[in-house]
Design an enzyme around this catalytic site. Structure first.
Site, short mmCIF file in Angstrom:
data_model
loop_
_atom_site.label_atom_id
_atom_site.label_comp_id
_atom_site.label_asym_id
_atom_site.label_seq_id
_atom_site.Cartn_x
_atom_site.Cartn_y
_atom_site.Cartn_z
N LYS A 1 -31.30 18.84 14.05
CA LYS A 1 -30.50 18.96 12.83
C LYS A 1 -30.78 20.24 12.05
O LYS A 1 -30.05 20.59 11.13
CB LYS A 1 -30.72 17.75 11.94
CG LYS A 1 -30.17 16.48 12.56
CD LYS A 1 -30.26 15.31 11.60
CE LYS A 1 -29.59 14.08 12.18
NZ LYS A 1 -30.42 13.42 13.20
C1 LIG Z 1 -29.81 12.55 14.08
C2 LIG Z 1 -30.51 12.37 15.37
C3 LIG Z 1 -29.85 11.85 16.50
C4 LIG Z 1 -28.42 11.38 16.44
O1 LIG Z 1 -27.50 12.41 16.24
P1 LIG Z 1 -26.02 12.08 15.76
O2 LIG Z 1 -25.36 13.38 15.60
O3 LIG Z 1 -26.16 11.33 14.46
O4 LIG Z 1 -25.41 11.22 16.81
C5 LIG Z 1 -30.55 11.76 17.69
N1 LIG Z 1 -31.84 12.13 17.77
C6 LIG Z 1 -32.51 12.62 16.72
C7 LIG Z 1 -33.93 13.00 16.89
C8 LIG Z 1 -31.87 12.77 15.49
O5 LIG Z 1 -32.55 13.27 14.46
#
Ligand SMILES: *Cc1c(COP(=O)(O)O)cnc(C)c1O
Length: 432
Positions: free
Chosen positions: A107
């Site tokens: 993210k």
């Molecule tokens: C947010 C997150 C996900 C999921 O991603 P999405 O875009 O919400 O489907 C998977 N793994 C980790 C480590 C995350 O932080």
């Protein structure tokens, strides 16, 4: 470039407005009005382009004239200042590691991009008005947003997280920065945090007093830069000759939806696979045709504990709102915590690879899909560094994980968070 609301009951807006608003006034998610395929020459020469050039070519149409090219390149250079390595762990299977950024989760890219876009828009305004970014987190979003927005001029960040339901490292990442970042520890679940944030966006008492925006993956500036990962992987795998399958561990389905956008731009992808934990809304839908959001269930892959995946509507839009089209492009599987743990141990013992619980689910889903196919190359997205989940990783593995210096430093800092349990406490906090 304009964006329309997927609820189709709000005016079209520019990129800038979509970023600042987050959600359309009719509560719909914004979606680009037109999507132009990239020229073949781009794909032919991709191995000669660096990450910033690839990112620029793929995102520029979505930004339009709202950020000048030189500024956009500067932002991207700043955002993408770390690696996105591909590690082969078995024949025809690689992990695309997206956790080498400042908060060790994928993210970081979206959060940093959104922060810098807002920072740029603020710098262009004659009268400065502060924007308050309000965000609910089940774990990783909060840290990425806190770090991405830290010290960005004109932006205050308020993060809501469920008390006792994020890992120690995650909590430190979102409660120790200070300055323009504050954290609210909510006595409740992630859904409660999310609900309070939604209520604040709808609350007219903030009109004229506070400009609130969201930094969840519904925001186009967080969602779209996630396309880059798929182009980066393609660049590295183009010459191996096999068709690509991407497996994405999913919660809100923003990351995988960005991959599908990359495909829409012309990226050759044979198929997408999604792995979920017990929150299996999408795999269930693909199997039965029934879409049934539910309250989220807590699992060891907590960043995917989402019972109503907000980006799924964008995925449907990309597939003409037709389940048979979607089924040809996406397969989905869900796994228990027990299966996730077992897979982590197996990857460690047999492949000498240490995954995190989310990546392990991506790997499992990929294996399940590839078992029925021949001649494909599979990539699963490793979305977080395993060190962030030490408390749920089998001890045999966690003993082997080296704690990065950045994490050691943060663990000694003091947590600062205010406890709240009701919406009126949130409102009072925001207005005082
Ligand atoms: C947010 C997150 C996900 C999921 O991603 P999405 O875009 O919400 O489907 C998977 N793994 C980790 C480590 C995350 O932080």
């Amino acid at each position: 470039m304009t964006y329309f609301s997927l609820n189709k009951n709000a005016p079209n807006v520019s990129f800038q407005e979509a970023v600042v608003k987050g959600l359309a006034p009719d509560r719909g998610l914004y979606f680009p009005s037109e999507i132009a395929t990239l020229p073949t020459s781009f794909f032919e020469s991709i191995t000669e382009l660096d990450t910033v050039e690839i990112a620029f070519e793929t995102i520029k149409q979505f930004v339009g004239n709202d950020i000048p090219a030189t500024e956009l390149k500067r932002i991207l250079t700043d955002v993408l200042s770390f690696d996105f390595p591909l590690t082969e762990i078995a024949p025809n299977i690689s992990a695309l590691e997206l956790y080498h950024g400042p908060t060790l989760a994928f993210k970081d890219v979206g959060a940093r991009f959104m922060a810098r876009c807002l920072g740029y828009f603020n710098s262009q305004k004659e009268t400065k008005e502060d924007v308050t970014v309000l965000v609910a987190t089940s774990g990783d979003t909060g840290g990425a947003v806190a770090s991405g927005f830290y010290e960005v001029e004109g932006v205050e960040v308020v993060i809501l997280y469920p008390s006792g339901k994020v890992s120690d490292i995650q909590e430190k990442q979102l409660t120790t920065l200070g300055k323009n970042i504050s954290a609210l520890e909510v006595e409740g679940t992630f859904d409660d945090c999310q609900e309070m944030v939604k209520q604040a966006f709808l609350d007219e008492d903030f009109n004229g007093k506070k400009t609130l925006t969201s930094a969840n993956s519904i925001n186009v500036a967080r969602w779209l830069p996630q396309m880059f990962y798929y182009f980066f992987a393609y660049k590295q795998l183009k010459n191996q000759g096999k068709e690509l399958v991407f497996s994405v561990p999913s919660g809100n389905f923003g990351n995988i939806c960005a991959g599908m956008m990359a495909q829409k731009l012309g990226l050759p992808v044979h198929h997408f696979v999604t792995g979920t934990n017990a929150n299996n809304i999408v795999p269930h839908y693909l199997k039965t045709g029934e879409y049934q959001p539910k309250p989220s269930v807590a699992t060891i892959s907590n960043a995917m504990d989402v019972g109503a995946p907000s980006n799924f509507i964008r995925i449907q839009q990309l597939h003409g709102n037709d389940i048979s089209v979607l089924r040809k492009n996406l397969s989905g599987y869900s796994y228990t915590d027990e299966e996730t743990r077992k897979t982590m141990l197996q990857l460690f013992k047999e492949n000498n690879y240490i995954p995190d619980p989310h990546g392990a689910i991506g790997y499992l889903a990929l294996k399940e899909y590839l078992a029925k196919k021949n001649g494909l190359y599979g990539v699963f997205l490793e979305t977080a560094h395993p060190v962030k989940f030490l408390d749920v990783i089998p001890k045999r593995i966690s003993d082997e994980i080296e704690v990065p210096q950045s994490i050691k430093a943060i663990m000694d800092k003091t947590k600062k968070a205010e406890k709240i349990s009701t919406y009126s406490q949130l409102k009072h906090y925001l207005l005082s």
